[in-house]
Design a protein around this motif. Sequence first.
Motif, PDB file in Angstrom:
ATOM      1  N   ILE A   1      26.765  -8.037  14.870  1.00 49.02           N
ATOM      2  CA  ILE A   1      25.917  -7.395  13.859  1.00 49.02           C
ATOM      3  C   ILE A   1      26.207  -5.896  13.739  1.00 49.02           C
ATOM      4  O   ILE A   1      26.268  -5.349  12.646  1.00 49.02           O
ATOM      5  N   CYS A   2      26.383  -5.225  14.891  1.00 54.58           N
ATOM      6  CA  CYS A   2      26.512  -3.757  14.877  1.00 54.58           C
ATOM      7  C   CYS A   2      27.921  -3.276  15.205  1.00 54.58           C
ATOM      8  O   CYS A   2      28.185  -2.070  15.181  1.00 54.58           O
ATOM      9  N   GLY A   3      28.820  -4.220  15.557  1.00 51.78           N
ATOM     10  CA  GLY A   3      30.163  -3.804  15.948  1.00 51.78           C
ATOM     11  C   GLY A   3      30.164  -3.020  17.253  1.00 51.78           C
ATOM     12  O   GLY A   3      31.085  -2.247  17.527  1.00 51.78           O
ATOM     13  N   TYR A   4      29.119  -3.233  18.074  1.00 52.87           N
ATOM     14  CA  TYR A   4      28.961  -2.452  19.309  1.00 52.87           C
ATOM     15  C   TYR A   4      29.384  -3.294  20.509  1.00 52.87           C
ATOM     16  O   TYR A   4      28.945  -4.436  20.661  1.00 52.87           O
ATOM     17  N   ASP A   5      30.256  -2.734  21.364  1.00 50.44           N
ATOM     18  CA  ASP A   5      30.705  -3.444  22.571  1.00 50.44           C
ATOM     19  C   ASP A   5      29.764  -3.128  23.729  1.00 50.44           C
ATOM     20  O   ASP A   5      29.862  -2.065  24.333  1.00 50.44           O
ATOM     21  N   LEU A   6      28.872  -4.050  24.019  1.00 52.38           N
ATOM     22  CA  LEU A   6      27.924  -3.868  25.120  1.00 52.38           C
ATOM     23  C   LEU A   6      28.623  -4.207  26.432  1.00 52.38           C
ATOM     24  O   LEU A   6      29.098  -5.329  26.618  1.00 52.38           O
ATOM     25  N   GLN A   7      28.707  -3.220  27.324  1.00 51.10           N
ATOM     26  CA  GLN A   7      29.346  -3.436  28.628  1.00 51.10           C
ATOM     27  C   GLN A   7      28.352  -4.105  29.579  1.00 51.10           C
ATOM     28  O   GLN A   7      27.218  -3.644  29.714  1.00 51.10           O
ATOM     29  N   LEU A   8      28.799  -5.172  30.231  1.00 52.49           N
ATOM     30  CA  LEU A   8      27.937  -5.907  31.168  1.00 52.49           C
ATOM     31  C   LEU A   8      28.400  -5.630  32.602  1.00 52.49           C
ATOM     32  O   LEU A   8      29.567  -5.366  32.819  1.00 52.49           O
ATOM     33  N   PRO A   9      27.523  -5.712  33.595  1.00 59.75           N
ATOM     34  CA  PRO A   9      26.091  -5.989  33.468  1.00 59.75           C
ATOM     35  C   PRO A   9      25.324  -4.788  32.921  1.00 59.75           C
ATOM     36  O   PRO A   9      25.760  -3.638  33.055  1.00 59.75           O
ATOM     37  N   ILE A  10      24.172  -5.061  32.308  1.00 56.41           N
ATOM     38  CA  ILE A  10      23.280  -3.997  31.840  1.00 56.41           C
ATOM     39  C   ILE A  10      22.631  -3.333  33.057  1.00 56.41           C
ATOM     40  O   ILE A  10      22.292  -4.002  34.028  1.00 56.41           O
ATOM     41  N   GLN A  11      22.485  -2.013  32.966  1.00 56.32           N
ATOM     42  CA  GLN A  11      21.852  -1.251  34.062  1.00 56.32           C
ATOM     43  C   GLN A  11      20.461  -1.808  34.372  1.00 56.32           C
ATOM     44  O   GLN A  11      19.733  -2.226  33.479  1.00 56.32           O
ATOM     45  N   ARG A  12      20.099  -1.823  35.669  1.00 61.98           N
ATOM     46  CA  ARG A  12      18.750  -2.247  36.080  1.00 61.98           C
ATOM     47  C   ARG A  12      18.041  -1.090  36.777  1.00 61.98           C
ATOM     48  O   ARG A  12      18.664  -0.278  37.442  1.00 61.98           O
TER      49      ARG A  12
END
Length: 596
Positions: free
Chosen positions: A270-281
């Motif tokens: 949808i946003c063309g955004y590369d979300l790096q995993l894992p997400i910070q906790r």
Amino acid sequence: MAESMAGLKRTHRCTEVTAAQIGENVTIMGWVQKSRNKGGIIFVDLRDRSGILQLIFEESDCGAESFAKAERLRSEFVVAVEGRVEARSGAVNENLATGAIEVRAKSLRILAESETPPFPIEEKSKTKEELRLEYRFLDLRRPDIQRNLITRSRVATLTRAFLAEEGFLEIETPTLIKSTPEGARDYLVPSRVHPGSFYALPQSPQLFKQLLMVSGYDRYFQLARCYRDEDLRADRQPEFTQIDMELSFVDVDDVLDVNERLLQKLFKEICGYDLQLPIQRMTWREAMDRFGSDKPDLRFGMELKNVSEVVKDCEFVVFKGALENGGSVRGINAEGQGHMPRKKIDALVEYAKGFGAKGLAYTAINEDGTYKSSFAKFMKEEEMAALIAAMDGKPGDLLLFAADKDKVVFDVLGNLRLELARQLELLKKDEFKFLWVTEFPLLEYSEEDNRFVAMHHPFTMPMEEDLQYLDSDPGRVRAKAYDIVLNGVEMGGGSVRIHQADIQSRMFEVLGFTPERAQEQFGFLLKAFKYGVPPHAGLAYGLDRMIMLMVGADSIRDVIAFPKVKDASCLMTEAPAPVDKKQLEELGIQLEEEEQ
């Protein structure tokens, strides 16, 4: 007169016509955005949900009858046009997807005429929201609103496909349910067949999705309609949509893993955004200490610093009093804002008072290292030096302090931090900072009810190592609960559920439920829990909030087709509205006349 479209078939939406079709005949239909008569040649911008296409009418091409009709065209007339695609005769319009082409009309039918709309149908409308919502059917024609709703549809489709791949089953749960008055207020629906009894509209499908796990469905999801009778804010509506899910034989990490991959897919597509995993906790405790909020915005710094130890021996009565009452003294450093005029600082003080502060203490450090301070005269020089050092204060910085009970200090500085970020324009809408907040308190003390209440709901599992404190020190118990936060907005949340009957009974006791009351409210769940319950956990997103963040809208009203306003009314349909006396009589309801 409106004409029929008999014998015509639309071949393309407006922006489906491209340079590849030059020389071809097409049939297009839509709304007139604007019409310009240049004497002998008429230019019309035609709009549909895909965008805008320019049409050209000349009598030699379309004939006298169609040209005469073209002369009558006004904004929002609905038309059908047959014509030939050509390269644009004038300058190419770089702002339009169809800016390099136009359609030379051969025939025109006016399918519907329109009165002059009460406001222009255009992007980023400056028209008052009240008027736009009264005429929402027109407001929904605006290209930016249409893009939002198209995005919403795409998110729903992608979510369904992803969760189906992951082994989830889409199952609908009832919307006429039993009222369970823990949490927000229910909307009630009177029953005609059972006089004096009421259904409630669901605040969430919580109990039903847990029952589906008891029933062995393993993984469930639903795009669920939910209802809460509560005061509205920019990101709240009385009815809203959840992406709701529940999973069996899982723990926290399993739920977070599948949801991280879902978010990664959605934000890429949808946003063309590369979300790096894992997400910070981050634990709830750390989030509160560092940001004063359980939904911290990580797009900027300005973290809270606890300076209670540094000022514990000072004579400044505000700091001293807060510490003696078991509170704390904390501050934020607005770097480079030491030059802020007194008037603006006073406005920040007033802002802080709106969140329970009695005032704000501040120190502005000049470029030469000297400082102006609202409280320095009550402090020794070395105490001030230690305080500035503890705040990492540099020449040109503005230090702001709150001293009170922790809850007030967090509320004040957490909101002040956001207000400063707004003023300094640090909040970029195209920057996405995700965070899992974990280990929430299981319970919070309600002064109003004079007892502990569930922070999430009564079915949330305590952390195993904290079970020992459930009776002796309930406030200390952490929950296996987690929220997904994006840019300071809680986008969703969930928890591991209690699946052991003995823990559930203890939980009800701590919450002040007698066994009879627990049975009365949740008897069907407790009965089910006697027949083999798998460990289970779930999560639900606010779909409206998610879309708002994705498209950079300021309010969820911009991503809901027919939203309500602040008092939960619909300006377009004028709901809620009185009903016939006969309907009330059938339901056995009598309204009390209000005394004038």
